[in-house]
Design a protein around this motif. Structure first.
Motif, PDB file in Angstrom:
ATOM      1  N   LEU A 107     -18.324  -0.605  58.475  1.00 48.09           N
ATOM      2  CA  LEU A 107     -17.001   0.018  58.464  1.00 48.09           C
ATOM      3  C   LEU A 107     -16.315  -0.097  59.822  1.00 48.09           C
ATOM      4  O   LEU A 107     -15.128  -0.417  59.914  1.00 48.09           O
ATOM      5  CB  LEU A 107     -17.132   1.493  58.070  1.00 48.09           C
ATOM      6  N   GLY A 108     -17.077   0.175  60.879  1.00 42.29           N
ATOM      7  CA  GLY A 108     -16.483   0.064  62.212  1.00 42.29           C
ATOM      8  C   GLY A 108     -16.027  -1.347  62.520  1.00 42.29           C
ATOM      9  O   GLY A 108     -14.934  -1.558  63.060  1.00 42.29           O
ATOM     10  N   GLY A 109     -16.872  -2.315  62.171  1.00 45.04           N
ATOM     11  CA  GLY A 109     -16.486  -3.703  62.413  1.00 45.04           C
ATOM     12  C   GLY A 109     -15.272  -4.118  61.605  1.00 45.04           C
ATOM     13  O   GLY A 109     -14.382  -4.821  62.097  1.00 45.04           O
ATOM     14  N   GLY A 110     -15.223  -3.685  60.333  1.00 41.85           N
ATOM     15  CA  GLY A 110     -14.070  -4.029  59.505  1.00 41.85           C
ATOM     16  C   GLY A 110     -12.789  -3.425  60.023  1.00 41.85           C
ATOM     17  O   GLY A 110     -11.736  -4.088  60.065  1.00 41.85           O
ATOM     18  N   LEU A 111     -12.847  -2.152  60.425  1.00 43.49           N
ATOM     19  CA  LEU A 111     -11.646  -1.510  60.955  1.00 43.49           C
ATOM     20  C   LEU A 111     -11.215  -2.139  62.277  1.00 43.49           C
ATOM     21  O   LEU A 111     -10.021  -2.349  62.533  1.00 43.49           O
ATOM     22  CB  LEU A 111     -11.898  -0.009  61.125  1.00 43.49           C
ATOM     23  N   TRP A 112     -12.200  -2.469  63.139  1.00 44.15           N
ATOM     24  CA  TRP A 112     -11.843  -3.132  64.407  1.00 44.15           C
ATOM     25  C   TRP A 112     -11.206  -4.490  64.142  1.00 44.15           C
ATOM     26  O   TRP A 112     -10.219  -4.862  64.786  1.00 44.15           O
ATOM     27  CB  TRP A 112     -13.100  -3.300  65.257  1.00 44.15           C
ATOM     28  N   PHE A 113     -11.772  -5.220  63.192  1.00 46.72           N
ATOM     29  CA  PHE A 113     -11.215  -6.528  62.863  1.00 46.72           C
ATOM     30  C   PHE A 113      -9.779  -6.406  62.365  1.00 46.72           C
ATOM     31  O   PHE A 113      -8.908  -7.192  62.739  1.00 46.72           O
ATOM     32  CB  PHE A 113     -12.088  -7.200  61.807  1.00 46.72           C
ATOM     33  N   ALA A 114      -9.519  -5.413  61.503  1.00 49.26           N
ATOM     34  CA  ALA A 114      -8.174  -5.235  60.959  1.00 49.26           C
ATOM     35  C   ALA A 114      -7.176  -4.906  62.061  1.00 49.26           C
ATOM     36  O   ALA A 114      -6.046  -5.400  62.071  1.00 49.26           O
ATOM     37  CB  ALA A 114      -8.178  -4.133  59.897  1.00 49.26           C
ATOM     38  N   VAL A 115      -7.604  -4.069  63.032  1.00 50.20           N
ATOM     39  CA  VAL A 115      -6.707  -3.730  64.137  1.00 50.20           C
ATOM     40  C   VAL A 115      -6.501  -4.927  65.054  1.00 50.20           C
ATOM     41  O   VAL A 115      -5.370  -5.228  65.479  1.00 50.20           O
ATOM     42  CB  VAL A 115      -7.267  -2.527  64.923  1.00 50.20           C
ATOM     43  N   ALA A 116      -7.572  -5.639  65.375  1.00 58.26           N
ATOM     44  CA  ALA A 116      -7.467  -6.781  66.281  1.00 58.26           C
ATOM     45  C   ALA A 116      -6.645  -7.912  65.683  1.00 58.26           C
ATOM     46  O   ALA A 116      -6.012  -8.690  66.417  1.00 58.26           O
ATOM     47  CB  ALA A 116      -8.860  -7.287  66.640  1.00 58.26           C
ATOM     48  N   ALA A 117      -6.651  -8.035  64.373  1.00 61.61           N
ATOM     49  CA  ALA A 117      -5.878  -9.103  63.737  1.00 61.61           C
ATOM     50  C   ALA A 117      -4.384  -8.863  63.809  1.00 61.61           C
ATOM     51  O   ALA A 117      -3.601  -9.778  63.504  1.00 61.61           O
ATOM     52  CB  ALA A 117      -6.304  -9.255  62.274  1.00 61.61           C
ATOM     53  N   ASP A 118      -3.972  -7.647  64.191  1.00 64.27           N
ATOM     54  CA  ASP A 118      -2.554  -7.322  64.336  1.00 64.27           C
ATOM     55  C   ASP A 118      -1.794  -7.717  63.059  1.00 64.27           C
ATOM     56  O   ASP A 118      -0.828  -8.471  63.087  1.00 64.27           O
ATOM     57  CB  ASP A 118      -1.968  -8.042  65.552  1.00 64.27           C
ATOM     58  N   ILE A 119      -2.285  -7.173  61.953  1.00 68.01           N
ATOM     59  CA  ILE A 119      -1.790  -7.609  60.647  1.00 68.01           C
ATOM     60  C   ILE A 119      -0.295  -7.362  60.458  1.00 68.01           C
ATOM     61  O   ILE A 119       0.427  -8.272  60.014  1.00 68.01           O
ATOM     62  CB  ILE A 119      -2.619  -6.944  59.529  1.00 68.01           C
ATOM     63  N   PRO A 120       0.248  -6.172  60.772  1.00 66.97           N
ATOM     64  CA  PRO A 120       1.682  -5.955  60.479  1.00 66.97           C
ATOM     65  C   PRO A 120       2.608  -6.943  61.174  1.00 66.97           C
ATOM     66  O   PRO A 120       3.463  -7.566  60.534  1.00 66.97           O
ATOM     67  CB  PRO A 120       1.915  -4.509  60.945  1.00 66.97           C
ATOM     68  N   SER A 121       2.453  -7.114  62.487  1.00 69.80           N
ATOM     69  CA  SER A 121       3.374  -7.995  63.205  1.00 69.80           C
ATOM     70  C   SER A 121       3.136  -9.457  62.866  1.00 69.80           C
ATOM     71  O   SER A 121       4.085 -10.258  62.781  1.00 69.80           O
ATOM     72  CB  SER A 121       3.229  -7.779  64.721  1.00 69.80           C
ATOM     73  N   THR A 122       1.860  -9.832  62.661  1.00 70.61           N
ATOM     74  CA  THR A 122       1.577 -11.212  62.303  1.00 70.61           C
ATOM     75  C   THR A 122       2.152 -11.559  60.934  1.00 70.61           C
ATOM     76  O   THR A 122       2.747 -12.625  60.741  1.00 70.61           O
ATOM     77  CB  THR A 122       0.057 -11.474  62.305  1.00 70.61           C
ATOM     78  N   TYR A 123       1.986 -10.647  59.985  1.00 69.80           N
ATOM     79  CA  TYR A 123       2.542 -10.898  58.651  1.00 69.80           C
ATOM     80  C   TYR A 123       4.065 -10.970  58.697  1.00 69.80           C
ATOM     81  O   TYR A 123       4.683 -11.809  58.025  1.00 69.80           O
ATOM     82  CB  TYR A 123       2.100  -9.796  57.692  1.00 69.80           C
ATOM     83  N   GLN A 124       4.673 -10.115  59.508  1.00 69.90           N
ATOM     84  CA  GLN A 124       6.133 -10.144  59.627  1.00 69.90           C
ATOM     85  C   GLN A 124       6.605 -11.483  60.189  1.00 69.90           C
ATOM     86  O   GLN A 124       7.593 -12.049  59.746  1.00 69.90           O
ATOM     87  CB  GLN A 124       6.614  -9.006  60.517  1.00 69.90           C
ATOM     88  N   ARG A 125       5.873 -11.990  61.175  1.00 70.55           N
ATOM     89  CA  ARG A 125       6.266 -13.281  61.750  1.00 70.55           C
ATOM     90  C   ARG A 125       6.082 -14.409  60.744  1.00 70.55           C
ATOM     91  O   ARG A 125       6.923 -15.297  60.627  1.00 70.55           O
ATOM     92  CB  ARG A 125       5.443 -13.558  63.006  1.00 70.55           C
TER      93      ARG A 125
END
Length: 583
Positions: A107-125
């Motif tokens: 769980l910790g690794g998955g949550l860290w990965f999701a935060v590090a991937a910067d999903i909102p701004s990357t998806y917006q771009r």
């Protein structure tokens, strides 16, 4: 009965961790399914994206990989605890404790990965710079399902020893797990739906009418304004004409000038999605309009109905130039290697190697027609000047015919001219001292029947149909070409000179300034205004002329289509165009 109810409630409460684990397992399975859909089914983002992770340039694939890691680790932990942690002994207790630590790590690794991937701004771009596809949205949804499933697996791992749930509780848990999976899948498809950005109207297929036999009166006049600081391109098709602009395509009926279908986008921007209209191609043999869009790629439309046939495809990976003619094929400039594609699917059909080094002093020319693909080269090895024409079968790529045409006295500093006409006739010219060599290759005929004419100097061909070609030439190479003839494409000796009451004016310099109708030859001329002059095809005698109202800065050209002869004029100052249809 009253004692049984508390017991049943207690049993149900103790079985909640198992039910939570079941829901989590369903979410993990849904996440994996969406990840596989994103990677192997959903349309890819057409432009590579360089994100924060240096090991890959594909943002969705990073999320897919994270999904598979989280789901696999959580499923493995849950399975081990389910198998070994429910026995109630000391070993089971240690397995349960290890499972808790493992699932917390996941769980910790998955949550860290999701935060590090910067999903909102990357998806917006991604969605603002590139065309929207379900790949990114489904990858995000798959990771969200995997992390949610791992969280519920954690609930089971903490307390795996409860009693087995009732069957109806198991069914309810499955339903509870399936609902968010379906919701995530639907949301991913919705957010990846590019159709909301496009205005796409199709039309029913209509029969094609023949062009008029003689020049008639004006039937319609269509104004096509240009967008500020932008241009457009007009392509004549079998059933009408297509106007390509930065916003998309519009097709008009050739007989009436009315709009039939269009494909336009509302998200046009100079730094995002826009239509490279100057690269629009019409492939007559397969009746396909091929368009190239920045940050989308290639889109192919049925020219008659406007149906979107394919995007991307094998052709999108070929960076070579498209060969001139009626079929979709690419050719290298140096050796003439040819790759043939199906214009209605975008898939590669075949490829052939290039010419030998002895015949590549100049790049080969490749011309495609409905019945054959021709490669034309100058082969002057050993001092003998020749033009070699090779015909390939358009379906298999096999050599069907080949012929060498001698061209003694050829000018070595001049390249050959190769032109493909709508009728399928291919005209080849080699410059020679005294008189040029012209080769007329007819469709559906062996190369042995090709007509060779070597009696005209400084010759050119404006248009050709199945029986004749309109040839202009200049005997003394001074001034404008003044002599015109209807040359038979079946017999070199048959040629009809055109009467010229006044010579063609130098203001009409466009290649497409003539048309061959069934009974008449039509030519655009400047004589105190633009006029359509006509000649009888059988005798060469000049007939009536029709005035064409066009501005002084117009650059008109002529074409035939279903039911009409078209005069298409673009103002050199404003870039506005006008299409005039004659019956």
């Amino acid at each position: 009965m009253s004692e049984d109810q508390p017991t049943e409630r207690a049993r149900a409460l103790r079985s909640i961790p198992i039910l939570a684990g079941l829901v989590g397992a369903v979410l993990l399975a849904g996440g994996v399914a969406l990840a596989l859909y994103s990677q192997f089914v959903a349309a890819p983002i057409p432009v590579p994206f360089n994100g924060d992770f240096s090991e890959t340039a594909d943002f969705p694939f990073r999320l897919i990989r994270g999904t598979l890691v989280v789901a696999g680790a959580a499923a493995l932990t849950g399975a081990v605890v389910f198998a070994l942690g429910r026995r109630g002994d000391e070993r089971a207790a240690s397995v349960g404790a290890g499972g808790v630590l493992a699932i917390l790590f996941v769980l910790g690794g998955g949550l860290w990965f999701a935060v590090a991937a910067d999903i909102p701004s990357t998806y917006q771009r991604l969605t603002s710079d590139f065309v929207v596809t379900p790949r990114a949205s489904s990858a995000i949804a798959s990771l969200a399902l995997a992390i949610s499933g791992a969280l519920l697996i954690f609930v089971f791992v903490v307390k795996p020893t409860g009693p087995a749930p009732r069957w109806w509780a198991l069914v309810a848990a499955l339903v509870v797990g399936v609902i968010p999976v379906l919701g995530a899948a639907g949301g991913a498809v919705r957010f990846g739906d590019d159709s909301v950005a496009g205005d796409h109207v199709t039309a029913a297929a209509a029969p094609e009418a023949a062009a008029p036999a003689v020049l008639g009166s004006e039937k319609f006049r269509l104004q096509i304004p240009a967008e500020p600081d932008l241009g457009h391109r007009i392509l004549v098709t079998r059933s009408g004409f297509v106007v390509a602009t930065p916003a998309g395509l519009t097709q008009y009926d050739g007989a009436t000038g009315t709009e039939r279908w269009h494909y336009r986008r509302s998200d046009i921007s100079t730094d995002s999605v826009w239509h490279a209209y100057d690269q629009t191609i019409y492939l007559r043999a397969e009746d396909v309009v091929l368009t190239n869009w920045a940050n989308i790629g290639w889109l192919a439309f049925d020219a008659a109905t406007g149906e979107l046939l394919w995007t991307g495809g094998d052709f999108a990976r070929d960076s070579r130039s498209v060969a001139e003619g009626h079929l979709l094929a690419t050719a290298s400039d140096s050796l003439g290697r040819v790759t043939r594609y199906d214009a209605r699917t975008g898939r590669e059909m075949w490829r052939i190697p290039g010419e030998s080094d002895a015949c590549t002093a100049r790049p080969p020319h490749v011309a495609t027609t409905t019945t054959a693909i021709y490669r034309v080269v100058m082969c002057d090895a050993g001092g003998d000047a020749t033009v070699v024409v090779t015909a390939f079968d358009p379906m298999s790529g096999e050599v069907r015919d080949q012929r060498s045409f001698p061209t003694p006295g050829a000018k070595q500093d001049f390249d050959i001219d190769v032109r493909v006409f709508d009728s399928g006739v291919v005209w080849v010219k080699r410059w020679r001292e005294g008189a040029d060599t012209e080769i007329f290759v007819r469709p559906d005929q062996p190369l042995t029947s090709s007509v060779v004419v070597s009696t005209r100097d400084d010759s050119d061909v404006d248009v050709a149909d199945s029986t004749a070609a309109l040839v202009s030439y200049n005997p003394d190479r001074q001034g404008l070409r003044e002599l015109w003839a209807a040359q038979s494409t079946a017999d070199a000796a048959m040629s009809t000179e055109l009467e010229m009451s006044t010579p063609q004016d130098r203001r009409v310099l466009h290649d497409k300034r003539s048309a061959l109708l069934t009974d008449q030859i039509v030519m655009l001329n400047w004589d105190d205004g633009y006029k359509l002059r006509t000649w009888d095809r059988s005798t060469g005698r000049e007939s009536r002329a029709v005035l064409v109202a066009a501005g002084p800065y117009a650059d008109p050209w002529v074409a035939t289509t279903s039911g009409s002869l078209l005069v298409i004029s673009t103002d050199r100052q404003s870039n506005d165009s006008e299409v005039i249809g004659f019956g």
